[in-house]
Scaffold this motif. Structure first.
Motif, PDB file in Angstrom:
ATOM      1  N   GLY A  57      -1.215 -14.118 -17.091  1.00  0.00           N
ATOM      2  CA  GLY A  57      -2.334 -15.039 -16.995  1.00  0.00           C
ATOM      3  C   GLY A  57      -2.364 -15.650 -15.601  1.00  0.00           C
ATOM      4  N   ALA A  58      -1.206 -16.176 -14.876  1.00  0.00           N
ATOM      5  CA  ALA A  58      -1.229 -16.645 -13.648  1.00  0.00           C
ATOM      6  C   ALA A  58      -1.236 -15.696 -12.675  1.00  0.00           C
ATOM      7  N   PHE A  59      -0.876 -14.373 -12.738  1.00  0.00           N
ATOM      8  CA  PHE A  59      -0.877 -13.278 -11.806  1.00  0.00           C
ATOM      9  C   PHE A  59      -2.425 -13.004 -11.833  1.00  0.00           C
ATOM     10  N   ARG A  60      -3.186 -12.658 -12.968  1.00  0.00           N
ATOM     11  CA  ARG A  60      -4.366 -12.554 -12.958  1.00  0.00           C
ATOM     12  C   ARG A  60      -5.491 -13.312 -12.419  1.00  0.00           C
ATOM     13  N   ALA A  61      -5.209 -14.606 -12.727  1.00  0.00           N
ATOM     14  CA  ALA A  61      -5.949 -15.719 -12.221  1.00  0.00           C
ATOM     15  C   ALA A  61      -5.878 -16.153 -10.709  1.00  0.00           C
ATOM     16  N   SER A  62      -4.390 -15.866 -10.103  1.00  0.00           N
ATOM     17  CA  SER A  62      -4.340 -16.150  -8.742  1.00  0.00           C
ATOM     18  C   SER A  62      -5.132 -15.310  -7.747  1.00  0.00           C
ATOM     19  N   GLY A  63      -5.571 -14.096  -8.157  1.00  0.00           N
ATOM     20  CA  GLY A  63      -6.065 -13.311  -7.098  1.00  0.00           C
ATOM     21  C   GLY A  63      -5.161 -12.397  -6.468  1.00  0.00           C
ATOM     22  N   LEU A  64      -3.831 -12.501  -6.716  1.00  0.00           N
ATOM     23  CA  LEU A  64      -2.955 -11.791  -6.348  1.00  0.00           C
ATOM     24  C   LEU A  64      -2.956 -10.393  -6.347  1.00  0.00           C
ATOM     25  N   VAL A  65      -3.621  -9.873  -7.567  1.00  0.00           N
ATOM     26  CA  VAL A  65      -4.006  -8.496  -7.985  1.00  0.00           C
ATOM     27  C   VAL A  65      -4.959  -7.797  -6.648  1.00  0.00           C
ATOM     28  N   ASP A  66      -5.971  -8.619  -6.385  1.00  0.00           N
ATOM     29  CA  ASP A  66      -6.912  -8.238  -5.166  1.00  0.00           C
ATOM     30  C   ASP A  66      -6.059  -8.133  -3.888  1.00  0.00           C
ATOM     31  N   ILE A  68      -3.071  -7.437  -3.410  1.00  0.00           N
ATOM     32  CA  ILE A  68      -1.944  -6.503  -3.424  1.00  0.00           C
ATOM     33  C   ILE A  68      -2.882  -5.078  -3.268  1.00  0.00           C
ATOM     34  N   SER A  69      -4.080  -4.943  -3.960  1.00  0.00           N
ATOM     35  CA  SER A  69      -4.699  -3.977  -3.982  1.00  0.00           C
ATOM     36  C   SER A  69      -5.355  -3.539  -2.626  1.00  0.00           C
ATOM     37  N   ASP A  70      -5.743  -4.448  -1.921  1.00  0.00           N
ATOM     38  CA  ASP A  70      -6.323  -4.344  -0.553  1.00  0.00           C
ATOM     39  C   ASP A  70      -5.106  -3.947   0.394  1.00  0.00           C
ATOM     40  N   PHE A  71      -4.010  -4.644  -0.021  1.00  0.00           N
ATOM     41  CA  PHE A  71      -2.690  -4.206   0.905  1.00  0.00           C
ATOM     42  C   PHE A  71      -2.353  -2.735   0.996  1.00  0.00           C
ATOM     43  N   PHE A  72      -2.438  -2.310  -0.558  1.00  0.00           N
ATOM     44  CA  PHE A  72      -2.046  -0.786  -0.702  1.00  0.00           C
ATOM     45  C   PHE A  72      -3.434   0.016  -0.651  1.00  0.00           C
ATOM     46  N   SER A  73      -4.285  -0.245  -0.376  1.00  0.00           N
ATOM     47  CA  SER A  73      -5.386   0.624  -0.152  1.00  0.00           C
ATOM     48  C   SER A  73      -5.377   1.622   0.749  1.00  0.00           C
ATOM     49  N   PRO A  74      -4.794   1.272   2.202  1.00  0.00           N
ATOM     50  CA  PRO A  74      -4.664   2.713   3.143  1.00  0.00           C
ATOM     51  C   PRO A  74      -3.655   3.709   2.616  1.00  0.00           C
ATOM     52  N   ILE A  79      -3.457   9.219  -0.213  1.00  0.00           N
ATOM     53  CA  ILE A  79      -2.811  10.211  -1.252  1.00  0.00           C
ATOM     54  C   ILE A  79      -3.962  10.543  -2.412  1.00  0.00           C
ATOM     55  N   GLY A  80      -5.157  10.019  -2.160  1.00  0.00           N
ATOM     56  CA  GLY A  80      -6.224  10.197  -3.058  1.00  0.00           C
ATOM     57  C   GLY A  80      -6.252   9.640  -4.343  1.00  0.00           C
ATOM     58  N   PHE A  81      -5.701   8.553  -4.496  1.00  0.00           N
ATOM     59  CA  PHE A  81      -5.510   7.537  -5.506  1.00  0.00           C
ATOM     60  C   PHE A  81      -6.812   6.501  -5.602  1.00  0.00           C
ATOM     61  N   PRO A  82      -7.712   6.685  -6.535  1.00  0.00           N
ATOM     62  CA  PRO A  82      -8.767   5.841  -6.381  1.00  0.00           C
ATOM     63  C   PRO A  82      -8.507   4.130  -6.406  1.00  0.00           C
ATOM     64  N   SER A  83      -8.960   3.561  -5.466  1.00  0.00           N
ATOM     65  CA  SER A  83      -8.703   2.017  -5.016  1.00  0.00           C
ATOM     66  C   SER A  83      -9.166   1.190  -6.310  1.00  0.00           C
ATOM     67  N   HIS A  84     -10.170   1.791  -7.153  1.00  0.00           N
ATOM     68  CA  HIS A  84     -10.454   0.954  -8.442  1.00  0.00           C
ATOM     69  C   HIS A  84      -9.278   0.714  -9.369  1.00  0.00           C
ATOM     70  N   LEU A  85      -8.125   1.736  -9.322  1.00  0.00           N
ATOM     71  CA  LEU A  85      -7.397   1.889 -10.288  1.00  0.00           C
ATOM     72  C   LEU A  85      -5.914   1.240  -9.832  1.00  0.00           C
ATOM     73  N   VAL A  86      -5.682   0.683  -8.829  1.00  0.00           N
ATOM     74  CA  VAL A  86      -4.685  -0.043  -8.265  1.00  0.00           C
ATOM     75  C   VAL A  86      -4.287  -1.330  -8.985  1.00  0.00           C
ATOM     76  N   PRO A  87      -5.103  -2.145  -9.363  1.00  0.00           N
ATOM     77  CA  PRO A  87      -5.162  -3.186 -10.332  1.00  0.00           C
ATOM     78  C   PRO A  87      -4.439  -2.691 -11.597  1.00  0.00           C
ATOM     79  N   PHE A  88      -5.017  -1.516 -12.223  1.00  0.00           N
ATOM     80  CA  PHE A  88      -4.367  -1.229 -13.424  1.00  0.00           C
ATOM     81  C   PHE A  88      -3.122  -0.641 -13.360  1.00  0.00           C
ATOM     82  N   ALA A  89      -2.699   0.102 -12.166  1.00  0.00           N
ATOM     83  CA  ALA A  89      -1.694   0.554 -11.910  1.00  0.00           C
ATOM     84  C   ALA A  89      -0.285  -0.499 -12.039  1.00  0.00           C
ATOM     85  N   ILE A  90      -0.875  -1.595 -11.284  1.00  0.00           N
ATOM     86  CA  ILE A  90       0.158  -2.739 -11.239  1.00  0.00           C
ATOM     87  C   ILE A  90       0.273  -3.514 -12.686  1.00  0.00           C
ATOM     88  N   LEU A  91      -0.816  -3.654 -13.238  1.00  0.00           N
ATOM     89  CA  LEU A  91      -0.490  -4.511 -14.391  1.00  0.00           C
ATOM     90  C   LEU A  91      -0.240  -3.483 -15.495  1.00  0.00           C
TER      91      LEU A  91
END
Length: 172
Positions: A57-66, A68-74, A79-91
């Motif tokens: 709950g704290a992880f999702r509410a903190s905005g840390l997912v976004d 981390i997603s922005d950090f890993f987006s390059p 590698i062709g991994f859809p950026s919309h799926l990074v939060p899913f892959a993390i969680l």
């Protein structure tokens, strides 16, 4: 054929009682002993599950997912991994319900028949909620040293996500 499900549990209960009577087993004491054991198991794993749910709950509410997603987006775009799926892959290794919420977001924003929707569906079926599973099973068993198991399970999750992306790329 549709009524089979409504009869399955009562038939199973009657079968268990009949079998216990045939074996001359006290059903009620066996049932209450099972409840006692179940309550002890719940009591032993509750702290780990409570901490896990609070952390999610704290992880999702903190905005840390976004962040981390922005950090890993390059890297993910390379590698062709859809950026919309990074939060899913993390969680996903942490929470089934949290990853399901992100999968639902992908379905509602991009559609379930989109490439991302198909990839997230295959990932959902081929990966595991590793930390949750480890907390439940190792907590119930009283195992403290789980670092090698977690390492192997997270490698398997990463491999499953990569293969899911490859298969969906080749198939769709």
């Amino acid at each position: 054929m549709t009524d089979i499900g409504s009869y399955a549990v009562p038939v199973m209960v009657i079968f268990i009682i009949a079998y216990a009577s045939f074996k001359k087993t006290d059903c009620f004491s066996a049932f209450t002993d099972g409840i006692k054991t179940g309550v002890k198991s719940v009591y032993s794993i509750f702290p780990a599950l409570f901490a896990l749910f609070i952390s999610i709950g704290a992880f999702r509410a903190s905005g840390l997912v976004d962040v981390i997603s922005d950090f890993f987006s390059p890297v993910t775009s390379l590698i062709g991994f859809p950026s919309h799926l990074v939060p899913f892959a993390i969680l996903r290794p942490v929470s089934g319900s949290g990853s399901l919420a992100f999968a639902s977001d992908v379905f509602s924003s991009l559609g379930p028949d989109s490439f991302e929707g198909r990839v997230v569906s295959v990932m959902m079926g081929s990966t595991e909620t590793t930390f949750y599973t480890a907390a439940v099973y190792f907590g119930a068993a009283g195992t403290k040293n789980i670092r090698h198991t977690l390492k192997c399970a997270l490698i398997a999750d990463a491999f499953s996500m990569a293969v899911s992306l490859i298969v969906c790329t080749l198939y769709y």
